[in-house]
Write a protein that holds these residues in place. Sequence first.
Motif, mmCIF file in Angstrom:
data_model
loop_
_atom_site.group_PDB
_atom_site.id
_atom_site.type_symbol
_atom_site.label_atom_id
_atom_site.label_comp_id
_atom_site.label_asym_id
_atom_site.label_seq_id
_atom_site.Cartn_x
_atom_site.Cartn_y
_atom_site.Cartn_z
ATOM 1 N N ARG A 213 32.501 52.187 51.407
ATOM 2 C CA ARG A 213 33.788 52.224 52.116
ATOM 3 C C ARG A 213 33.645 52.983 53.443
ATOM 4 O O ARG A 213 34.227 52.587 54.448
ATOM 5 C CB ARG A 213 34.865 52.845 51.228
ATOM 6 C CG ARG A 213 35.244 51.954 50.045
ATOM 7 C CD ARG A 213 36.429 52.496 49.264
ATOM 8 N NE ARG A 213 36.165 53.783 48.627
ATOM 9 C CZ ARG A 213 35.613 53.932 47.433
ATOM 10 N NH1 ARG A 213 35.239 52.880 46.727
ATOM 11 N NH2 ARG A 213 35.432 55.135 46.931
ATOM 12 N N ARG B 238 34.482 51.464 57.087
ATOM 13 C CA ARG B 238 35.511 52.123 57.902
ATOM 14 C C ARG B 238 34.968 52.673 59.211
ATOM 15 O O ARG B 238 35.616 52.580 60.249
ATOM 16 C CB ARG B 238 36.165 53.246 57.078
ATOM 17 C CG ARG B 238 37.322 53.946 57.791
ATOM 18 C CD ARG B 238 37.966 55.027 56.921
ATOM 19 N NE ARG B 238 37.060 56.145 56.675
ATOM 20 C CZ ARG B 238 36.482 56.431 55.513
ATOM 21 N NH1 ARG B 238 36.705 55.692 54.446
ATOM 22 N NH2 ARG B 238 35.682 57.473 55.383
ATOM 23 N N TYR C 176 38.928 46.734 49.823
ATOM 24 C CA TYR C 176 38.934 47.821 50.797
ATOM 25 C C TYR C 176 38.977 47.275 52.224
ATOM 26 O O TYR C 176 39.672 47.815 53.082
ATOM 27 C CB TYR C 176 37.745 48.756 50.614
ATOM 28 C CG TYR C 176 37.843 49.930 51.567
ATOM 29 C CD1 TYR C 176 38.809 50.917 51.359
ATOM 30 C CD2 TYR C 176 37.046 50.020 52.694
ATOM 31 C CE1 TYR C 176 38.954 51.973 52.246
ATOM 32 C CE2 TYR C 176 37.181 51.081 53.573
ATOM 33 C CZ TYR C 176 38.141 52.051 53.352
ATOM 34 O OH TYR C 176 38.290 53.088 54.231
#
Length: 192
Positions: A17, A21, A49
Amino acid sequence: MRLSNQEFKAMNTAFRRFIQRKVEFPTFQRLGLTNNPGDLLEIGCGSGYGATLLLSLEPKSYAGVDLMPEQIALAQQRELAGAHFSVQDASDLKCCADESKDTVVIFGVLHHIPSWRQVVQECYRVLRTGGKLYVEEPDAGLLGPWERVFHWGHPDTDIFRLRELEAHMENCGFSITQRRYLFGFGIYAARK
């Protein structure tokens, strides 16, 4: 293709993740993925996600597809307003009409799909004229050593080099507008 148990676990970690991100999503944004991307499709949405990041752009609609029911179940648990997740083979996007999407995003899943060429063709089919495709993928030269160490079960046939992916995108009719190479990965923005 289904992920092996080892890679399924690896793709659902805080580290994965973090990479999405802090590296992949911002790079897509620098390549032109901006707010209001219209009707958006994510290929290989996994646990959802990526959807949380993509929904921050306020698309007109968001659809995420993944071959693994386990991933779709995780994505649906996020209860993201406006998100529609479905179990779907990306090489046959029967869930999407011709020219029904403005943006397609692929966070590094093509290398899991032996019929990756068909997936690229399907992306072209579902995008409207002027629609954009954002793809991040590792080069085959990077996958070999990773596979020897981690035994994740990547396909051993039809693994592609980045130049082969680029050529196929162009053969399908895409114009690659921007590209970045980072540590053996290619990150692309293309237009129909």
